[in-house]
Motif scaffolding. Structure first.
Motif, PDB file in Angstrom:
ATOM      1  N   GLU A  76       8.481  -0.142 -16.368  1.00  0.00           N
ATOM      2  CA  GLU A  76       9.845  -0.634 -16.179  1.00  0.00           C
ATOM      3  C   GLU A  76       9.934  -1.675 -15.072  1.00  0.00           C
ATOM      4  O   GLU A  76       9.353  -1.518 -14.003  1.00  0.00           O
ATOM      5  N   PHE A  77      10.686  -2.738 -15.335  1.00  0.00           N
ATOM      6  CA  PHE A  77      10.966  -3.767 -14.334  1.00  0.00           C
ATOM      7  C   PHE A  77      12.324  -3.481 -13.694  1.00  0.00           C
ATOM      8  O   PHE A  77      13.251  -3.015 -14.354  1.00  0.00           O
ATOM      9  N   GLY A  78      12.432  -3.784 -12.404  1.00  0.00           N
ATOM     10  CA  GLY A  78      13.685  -3.559 -11.692  1.00  0.00           C
ATOM     11  C   GLY A  78      14.669  -4.687 -11.907  1.00  0.00           C
ATOM     12  O   GLY A  78      14.424  -5.638 -12.657  1.00  0.00           O
ATOM     13  N   ARG A  82      10.862  -7.360 -11.117  1.00  0.00           N
ATOM     14  CA  ARG A  82       9.553  -7.052 -10.544  1.00  0.00           C
ATOM     15  C   ARG A  82       9.145  -5.632 -10.894  1.00  0.00           C
ATOM     16  O   ARG A  82       9.984  -4.738 -11.008  1.00  0.00           O
ATOM     17  N   ALA A  83       7.854  -5.453 -11.027  1.00  0.00           N
ATOM     18  CA  ALA A  83       7.288  -4.129 -11.244  1.00  0.00           C
ATOM     19  C   ALA A  83       5.993  -4.047 -10.441  1.00  0.00           C
ATOM     20  O   ALA A  83       5.529  -5.048  -9.883  1.00  0.00           O
ATOM     21  N   ILE A  92       3.996  -7.525 -10.110  1.00  0.00           N
ATOM     22  CA  ILE A  92       4.101  -8.125 -11.440  1.00  0.00           C
ATOM     23  C   ILE A  92       5.547  -8.579 -11.631  1.00  0.00           C
ATOM     24  O   ILE A  92       6.474  -7.768 -11.552  1.00  0.00           O
ATOM     25  N   SER A  93       5.731  -9.866 -11.856  1.00  0.00           N
ATOM     26  CA  SER A  93       7.073 -10.439 -11.989  1.00  0.00           C
ATOM     27  C   SER A  93       7.264 -10.993 -13.392  1.00  0.00           C
ATOM     28  O   SER A  93       6.343 -11.591 -13.965  1.00  0.00           O
ATOM     29  N   PHE A 155      -0.343   2.211  18.786  1.00  0.00           N
ATOM     30  CA  PHE A 155       0.590   2.347  19.894  1.00  0.00           C
ATOM     31  C   PHE A 155       1.532   3.529  19.740  1.00  0.00           C
ATOM     32  O   PHE A 155       2.348   3.787  20.622  1.00  0.00           O
ATOM     33  N   GLY A 156       1.451   4.240  18.622  1.00  0.00           N
ATOM     34  CA  GLY A 156       2.291   5.419  18.434  1.00  0.00           C
ATOM     35  C   GLY A 156       3.763   5.119  18.377  1.00  0.00           C
ATOM     36  O   GLY A 156       4.595   5.963  18.716  1.00  0.00           O
ATOM     37  N   LYS A 157       4.145   3.911  17.955  1.00  0.00           N
ATOM     38  CA  LYS A 157       5.550   3.534  17.879  1.00  0.00           C
ATOM     39  C   LYS A 157       6.199   4.093  16.609  1.00  0.00           C
ATOM     40  O   LYS A 157       5.521   4.311  15.591  1.00  0.00           O
ATOM     41  N   ARG A 158       7.501   4.306  16.688  1.00  0.00           N
ATOM     42  CA  ARG A 158       8.257   4.713  15.503  1.00  0.00           C
ATOM     43  C   ARG A 158       8.580   3.435  14.707  1.00  0.00           C
ATOM     44  O   ARG A 158       9.511   2.704  15.047  1.00  0.00           O
ATOM     45  N   VAL A 159       7.786   3.172  13.692  1.00  0.00           N
ATOM     46  CA  VAL A 159       7.899   1.935  12.911  1.00  0.00           C
ATOM     47  C   VAL A 159       8.525   2.244  11.562  1.00  0.00           C
ATOM     48  O   VAL A 159       8.100   3.172  10.869  1.00  0.00           O
ATOM     49  N   VAL A 160       9.550   1.466  11.196  1.00  0.00           N
ATOM     50  CA  VAL A 160      10.187   1.593   9.882  1.00  0.00           C
ATOM     51  C   VAL A 160      10.087   0.248   9.166  1.00  0.00           C
ATOM     52  O   VAL A 160      10.457  -0.789   9.719  1.00  0.00           O
ATOM     53  N   ILE A 161       9.574   0.283   7.940  1.00  0.00           N
ATOM     54  CA  ILE A 161       9.448  -0.918   7.110  1.00  0.00           C
ATOM     55  C   ILE A 161      10.637  -0.983   6.159  1.00  0.00           C
ATOM     56  O   ILE A 161      10.940  -0.006   5.472  1.00  0.00           O
ATOM     57  N   ILE A 162      11.309  -2.119   6.125  1.00  0.00           N
ATOM     58  CA  ILE A 162      12.363  -2.364   5.141  1.00  0.00           C
ATOM     59  C   ILE A 162      11.683  -3.057   3.964  1.00  0.00           C
ATOM     60  O   ILE A 162      11.336  -4.224   4.040  1.00  0.00           O
ATOM     61  N   ASP A 163      11.485  -2.308   2.879  1.00  0.00           N
ATOM     62  CA  ASP A 163      10.569  -2.764   1.820  1.00  0.00           C
ATOM     63  C   ASP A 163      11.333  -3.135   0.553  1.00  0.00           C
ATOM     64  O   ASP A 163      11.573  -2.302  -0.321  1.00  0.00           O
ATOM     65  N   THR A 164      11.707  -4.403   0.448  1.00  0.00           N
ATOM     66  CA  THR A 164      12.384  -4.888  -0.750  1.00  0.00           C
ATOM     67  C   THR A 164      11.357  -5.066  -1.858  1.00  0.00           C
ATOM     68  O   THR A 164      10.351  -5.737  -1.690  1.00  0.00           O
ATOM     69  N   SER A 165      11.619  -4.451  -3.000  1.00  0.00           N
ATOM     70  CA  SER A 165      10.725  -4.512  -4.168  1.00  0.00           C
ATOM     71  C   SER A 165       9.330  -3.978  -3.864  1.00  0.00           C
ATOM     72  O   SER A 165       8.352  -4.358  -4.513  1.00  0.00           O
TER      73      SER A 165
END
Length: 503
Positions: A76-78, A82-83, A92-93, A155-165
């Protein structure tokens, strides 16, 4: 710059197995390490694009039945067309016709490449917000991926990725191992990216947010909100150079924004300009801007605000060009002056930001003071990474601390109370900050005192330093005391000076 061995993980077979046997075997004839993407368009021969060439994979045009079989294998493509393949970084676009039918595919190879951020590692470790610019295909997303891993794991940081697609951390519910222990928030569609950026700050207490392709006014506003809350932001944006960004009305706010100002006649004469000029509107969201020229060359603007001011005056932003295996040089004039950092030359030992392990104190308070004082320093999660330790005076002799840290190897500094004011005073002392003095003078003083200390320890004789004002002599006293020696001031102003004695 020092060479760094780069290693890549791409799971390419998981992508190529979607293809018919004839196309897959044609791909095997060239080095897969240089493969960027595979182009499959209805009615045209399939094509592979490498770093240096585009190669036909078959002389036969792609028919609809073959294309549909590949689409069925992909799944399925979004909404963004993209998939992906679960557990990989491949993207895959789809290209659709007006009826919504898929008539073309772009299979882009995703690789986890380790060792790609050495050229900008000092900026990333500094705790400053860093914006990466560059054309498609130069490795912006690859660098973001490694930045997330380094800050989260090293570094043990609290890292959050904003992951589009799922562009950064791969397809599937479990993030790809390339991002280490960084957490990932999925973005269901590109227009929701700004909302997820704010959600990350409000719900998950990140110390670092990593985001790819900031491209709208809402996303620029969300980035500013994040930066104003004291969160380190690492991102990419549309545009190849800092000048492009300044001229972009939607995104220029990332580097302070631009406003038109009308000067008085007298002010215009003093400046030697027209009455109407462009000026920076406010402080930049991103402290540092990095132009990625190629995979092994970048231009670093370590003070984004100053670089933007130069552009608006019609001057060169004077970024520093860094190349793998080459010395730094300056783009368009003299090098940028470094920020007035006044630390002991031997604090970290190799020119990188000093690493501080915090024991029985508020790490957030220490991080806040580091940012406020603009120190070349970072807190670290593990004591074996540290150049120095900060703790409470009442906990200096804790057996646990003594097991974790060898005081003979790593200096331990203590405050009486866990307050921001006391932490600030201690770090000002440790990093030799003297307000109102010329940075070059302070650097010279620190080096002279360090040399004298080494001579006293090695030869067992006293050492007399150059005459200094009282504020600078107090700094010399602190340095001597930290080395376990004693000193006294002798003479009459303006020739009063410090004498260091062996113990």
């Amino acid at each position: 710059m020092t060479a760094t061995i780069q290693t890549a993980i791409d799971d390419l077979y998981l992508l190529t197995r979607l293809l018919p046997a004839g196309i897959e075997s044609a791909l095997a004839r060239r080095d897969p390490a240089d493969l960027l993407e595979i182009i499959l368009d209805l009615g045209r021969p399939p094509q592979a694009r490498y770093r240096d060439a585009a190669v036909r994979l078959s002389e036969r045009p792609l028919d609809r039945a073959t294309l549909e079989s590949i689409v069925r294998a992909v799944g399925e493509f979004g909404a963004d067309n993209r998939a992906g393949i679960e557990g990989t970084l491949h993207r895959i676009s789809a290209i659709r016709n007006r009826r919504g039918d898929i008539i073309g595919l772009t299979l882009r190879v995703g690789r986890a490449v380790f060792g790609t951020i050495e050229l900008i590692r000092d900026q990333v470790e500094s705790g400053k917000s860093v914006l990466l610019l560059g054309p498609p295909g130069v490795g912006k997303t690859t660098k973001l991926r490694e930045v997330a891993r380094v800050l989260a794991d090293d570094f043990g940081k609290r890292v959050v990725i904003i992951d589009t697609s799922n562009e950064i951390a791969g397809d599937g519910d479990v993030p790809h191992p390339a991002v280490g222990s960084a957490r990932r928030l999925m973005v269901p569609s590109p227009e929701r990216q700004h909302a997820v950026m704010i959600e990350a700050v409000e719900n998950h207490m990140p110390e670092v947010i990593v985001v790819d392709e900031i491209g709208t006014a809402n996303e620029a506003m969300a980035a500013r909100t994040i930066a104003e809350r004291g969160v380190q932001l690492i991102g990419t944006a549309h545009g190849n150079t800092l000048e492009n960004l300044v001229l972009n009305p939607t995104l220029c706010d990332l580097v302070g924004g631009v406003q038109t100002v009308t000067l008085s006649d007298e002010e215009a004469r003093l400046r030697g300009t027209q009455k109407t000029v462009s000026e920076r509107k406010g402080p930049p969201t991103f402290d540092v801007v990095v132009e990625i020229v190629s995979r092994d060359t970048v231009i670093v603007h370590a003070d984004a605000g100053r670089a933007v001011d130069a552009i608006l005056r019609g001057a060169s932003p004077r970024g520093i060009r860094r190349r793998q295996d080459a010395a730094e040089d300056t783009e368009g004039g003299e090098p940028e002056e470094p920020a007035p950092v006044r630390g002991e030359p031997s604090l970290s030992g190799n020119g990188r930001p000093a690493r501080i392990y915090v024991y029985a104190l508020s790490r957030d308070s220490v991080d806040r003071v580091i940012r406020d004082l603009q120190l070349e320093a970072r807190t670290v999660r593990f004591p074996d990474q540290a150049d120095l330790v900060l703790t409470l005076r009442a906990r200096e002799d804790d057996p646990k601390l003594r097991r974790l840290v060898d005081p003979g190897r790593v200096p331990v500094h203590a405050v009486k109370k866990n307050t921001t004011a006391q932490i600030r005073a201690l770090l000002r002392s440790v990093f030799n900050i003297v307000y109102g003095e010329d940075p070059a003078t302070v650097d010279d003083l620190v080096r002279e005192t360090e040399r004298a200390v080494r001579r006293v320890k090695a030869d067992g004789v006293k050492a007399e330093l150059s005459p200094r004002p009282s504020a600078l002599r107090r700094l010399q006293h602190r340095i001597v005391t930290r080395h376990g020696l004693v000193a006294e001031s002798v003479g009459v102003e303006p020739e009063r000076r410090l004498v260091i004695y062996p113990v």
